[in-house]
Design a protein around this motif. Structure first.
Motif, PDB file in Angstrom:
ATOM      1  N   SER A 115      25.392   9.114 -52.057  1.00 32.06           N
ATOM      2  CA  SER A 115      24.559   8.320 -51.155  1.00 32.06           C
ATOM      3  C   SER A 115      25.440   7.218 -50.593  1.00 32.06           C
ATOM      4  O   SER A 115      26.650   7.182 -50.852  1.00 32.06           O
ATOM      5  N   ALA A 116      24.842   6.307 -49.828  1.00 31.34           N
ATOM      6  CA  ALA A 116      25.614   5.209 -49.250  1.00 31.34           C
ATOM      7  C   ALA A 116      26.243   4.329 -50.314  1.00 31.34           C
ATOM      8  O   ALA A 116      27.270   3.674 -50.065  1.00 31.34           O
ATOM      9  N   LEU A 117      25.666   4.315 -51.519  1.00 31.35           N
ATOM     10  CA  LEU A 117      26.140   3.410 -52.569  1.00 31.35           C
ATOM     11  C   LEU A 117      26.738   4.109 -53.778  1.00 31.35           C
ATOM     12  O   LEU A 117      27.363   3.459 -54.612  1.00 31.35           O
ATOM     13  N   LEU A 118      26.548   5.430 -53.893  1.00 31.69           N
ATOM     14  CA  LEU A 118      26.998   6.145 -55.076  1.00 31.69           C
ATOM     15  C   LEU A 118      28.096   7.150 -54.740  1.00 31.69           C
ATOM     16  O   LEU A 118      27.945   7.952 -53.824  1.00 31.69           O
ATOM     17  N   VAL A 119      29.194   7.080 -55.509  1.00 32.64           N
ATOM     18  CA  VAL A 119      30.309   8.006 -55.339  1.00 32.64           C
ATOM     19  C   VAL A 119      30.261   9.051 -56.439  1.00 32.64           C
ATOM     20  O   VAL A 119      29.980   8.744 -57.601  1.00 32.64           O
ATOM     21  N   ASP A 120      30.514  10.299 -56.077  1.00 29.48           N
ATOM     22  CA  ASP A 120      30.550  11.400 -57.040  1.00 29.48           C
ATOM     23  C   ASP A 120      32.006  11.604 -57.457  1.00 29.48           C
ATOM     24  O   ASP A 120      32.804  12.189 -56.723  1.00 29.48           O
ATOM     25  N   GLY A 121      32.350  11.089 -58.632  1.00 28.93           N
ATOM     26  CA  GLY A 121      33.732  11.148 -59.088  1.00 28.93           C
ATOM     27  C   GLY A 121      34.245  12.557 -59.273  1.00 28.93           C
ATOM     28  O   GLY A 121      35.341  12.900 -58.827  1.00 28.93           O
ATOM     29  N   GLU A 122      33.456  13.405 -59.930  1.00 21.34           N
ATOM     30  CA  GLU A 122      33.925  14.772 -60.168  1.00 21.34           C
ATOM     31  C   GLU A 122      34.085  15.530 -58.858  1.00 21.34           C
ATOM     32  O   GLU A 122      35.082  16.241 -58.659  1.00 21.34           O
ATOM     33  N   ALA A 123      33.124  15.401 -57.950  1.00 18.66           N
ATOM     34  CA  ALA A 123      33.230  16.084 -56.654  1.00 18.66           C
ATOM     35  C   ALA A 123      34.440  15.585 -55.878  1.00 18.66           C
ATOM     36  O   ALA A 123      35.093  16.351 -55.170  1.00 18.66           O
ATOM     37  N   SER A 124      34.764  14.311 -56.024  1.00 15.78           N
ATOM     38  CA  SER A 124      35.934  13.755 -55.348  1.00 15.78           C
ATOM     39  C   SER A 124      37.219  14.368 -55.903  1.00 15.78           C
ATOM     40  O   SER A 124      38.133  14.719 -55.150  1.00 15.78           O
ATOM     41  N   LEU A 125      37.286  14.516 -57.219  1.00 14.78           N
ATOM     42  CA  LEU A 125      38.453  15.137 -57.838  1.00 14.78           C
ATOM     43  C   LEU A 125      38.569  16.603 -57.438  1.00 14.78           C
ATOM     44  O   LEU A 125      39.664  17.113 -57.185  1.00 14.78           O
TER      45      LEU A 125
ATOM     46  N   VAL B  22      59.393   3.074 -28.731  1.00 18.76           N
ATOM     47  CA  VAL B  22      58.922   2.987 -30.115  1.00 18.76           C
ATOM     48  C   VAL B  22      57.529   3.607 -30.226  1.00 18.76           C
ATOM     49  O   VAL B  22      56.622   3.252 -29.468  1.00 18.76           O
ATOM     50  N   VAL B  23      57.374   4.523 -31.153  1.00 19.00           N
ATOM     51  CA  VAL B  23      56.101   5.216 -31.359  1.00 19.00           C
ATOM     52  C   VAL B  23      55.619   4.921 -32.778  1.00 19.00           C
ATOM     53  O   VAL B  23      56.289   5.276 -33.756  1.00 19.00           O
ATOM     54  N   VAL B  24      54.482   4.257 -32.870  1.00 18.71           N
ATOM     55  CA  VAL B  24      53.905   3.928 -34.169  1.00 18.71           C
ATOM     56  C   VAL B  24      52.701   4.827 -34.405  1.00 18.71           C
ATOM     57  O   VAL B  24      51.751   4.824 -33.621  1.00 18.71           O
ATOM     58  N   VAL B  25      52.756   5.609 -35.462  1.00 16.42           N
ATOM     59  CA  VAL B  25      51.680   6.548 -35.786  1.00 16.42           C
ATOM     60  C   VAL B  25      50.854   5.975 -36.928  1.00 16.42           C
ATOM     61  O   VAL B  25      51.372   5.693 -38.013  1.00 16.42           O
ATOM     62  N   PHE B  26      49.569   5.779 -36.665  1.00 18.73           N
ATOM     63  CA  PHE B  26      48.634   5.275 -37.659  1.00 18.73           C
ATOM     64  C   PHE B  26      47.823   6.428 -38.234  1.00 18.73           C
ATOM     65  O   PHE B  26      47.225   7.197 -37.481  1.00 18.73           O
ATOM     66  N   TYR B  27      47.777   6.506 -39.553  1.00 17.41           N
ATOM     67  CA  TYR B  27      46.887   7.435 -40.249  1.00 17.41           C
ATOM     68  C   TYR B  27      45.757   6.593 -40.847  1.00 17.41           C
ATOM     69  O   TYR B  27      46.002   5.747 -41.710  1.00 17.41           O
ATOM     70  N   VAL B  28      44.537   6.810 -40.364  1.00 16.65           N
ATOM     71  CA  VAL B  28      43.421   5.938 -40.740  1.00 16.65           C
ATOM     72  C   VAL B  28      42.331   6.733 -41.449  1.00 16.65           C
ATOM     73  O   VAL B  28      41.835   7.738 -40.917  1.00 16.65           O
ATOM     74  N   SER B  29      41.945   6.276 -42.626  1.00 13.12           N
ATOM     75  CA  SER B  29      40.897   6.920 -43.404  1.00 13.12           C
ATOM     76  C   SER B  29      39.589   6.992 -42.620  1.00 13.12           C
ATOM     77  O   SER B  29      39.261   6.088 -41.849  1.00 13.12           O
ATOM     78  N   GLY B  30      38.845   8.043 -42.848  1.00 13.82           N
ATOM     79  CA  GLY B  30      37.534   8.180 -42.225  1.00 13.82           C
ATOM     80  C   GLY B  30      36.409   7.720 -43.127  1.00 13.82           C
ATOM     81  O   GLY B  30      35.235   7.898 -42.817  1.00 13.82           O
ATOM     82  N   HIS B  31      36.759   7.110 -44.258  1.00 11.52           N
ATOM     83  CA  HIS B  31      35.745   6.683 -45.226  1.00 11.52           C
ATOM     84  C   HIS B  31      35.169   5.328 -44.818  1.00 11.52           C
ATOM     85  O   HIS B  31      35.645   4.280 -45.230  1.00 11.52           O
TER      86      HIS B  31
END
Length: 206
Positions: free
Chosen positions: A72-82, A7-16
């Motif tokens: 920054s560590a606390l602010l997400v850029d929504g447009e850049a993410s899109l 049995v092979v379980v493949v995990f895809y894990v976010s780097g965020h």
């Protein structure tokens, strides 16, 4: 009857952040105790080092989604993410991961929380499950409909790619939903199984 060694379980894990990595590691540890093989795909160098050093598992470093862009560590850029998601070559990633899963002989895919690997799991005929308390679909949807555009921006992504992202998540066999969740765009089409909090045990003395 197939033995657990096959049995092979493949995990895809976010780097965020390392939160995804640390909670996924607890699940991996339990899977390893069953003598299954664990393979990890993650864009995070720090996460990859943890997987290899603490669990001794194979880890392949590459991105399978755009995650989010932070100012920054606390602010997400929504447009850049899109913009980052809009620039993804979904077809190339899907083809690459479909081939990869077939080559490693995947039995199960666990995603925290990229969508495309779930579609790849479907393509090779193995279960693909979500392990998370949120989906990027819901984050991007909030950016798309409620985010503020930069005054000088001419960027206008098509809402149709939200449907593609939803369909990728909807190809999951189940959504193992962790505490702290909010409404999800696939709750009506994917079997939701609520789970207790998954966290690493404290390994230091007081």
């Amino acid at each position: 009857v197939r033995s657990m060694l096959e049995v092979v379980v493949v995990f895809y894990v976010s780097g965020h952040g390392l939160g995804h990595a640390t909670r996924a590691m607890e699940v991996m540890a339990h899977v390893l105790r069953l003598d299954a093989r664990v393979v990890v795909v993650s864009p995070s160098a720090r996460g990859g080092a943890l997987f290899r050093e603490e669990l001794g598992v194979e880890c392949f470093r590459r991105a399978c989604d755009a995650e989010v862009v932070q100012r920054s560590a606390l602010l997400v850029d929504g447009e850049a993410s899109l913009r980052a998601y809009d620039a993804l070559d979904r077809g190339a990633i899907l083809a690459r991961e479909t081939t990869f899963l077939a080559d490693v002989g995947a039995s199960l895919v666990v995603s925290d929380v990229a969508a495309i690997p779930l579609r790849a799991a479907e393509a090779v005929g193995v279960p693909g499950v979500i392990l998370s308390n949120f989906l990027w679909l819901d984050v991007y949807r909030a950016f798309f409909f409620f985010g503020e555009k930069k005054p000088s921006s001419s960027f206008s992504p098509s809402p149709l790619w939200l449907d593609v992202l939803r369909d990728d998540y909807a190809s999951a066999t189940a959504y193992f939903r962790l505490p702290g969740y909010g409404p999800s765009g696939v709750d009506d089409v994917v079997a939701v199984v609520d789970q207790p909090l998954v966290a690493r045990r404290n390994r230091t003395s007081r």
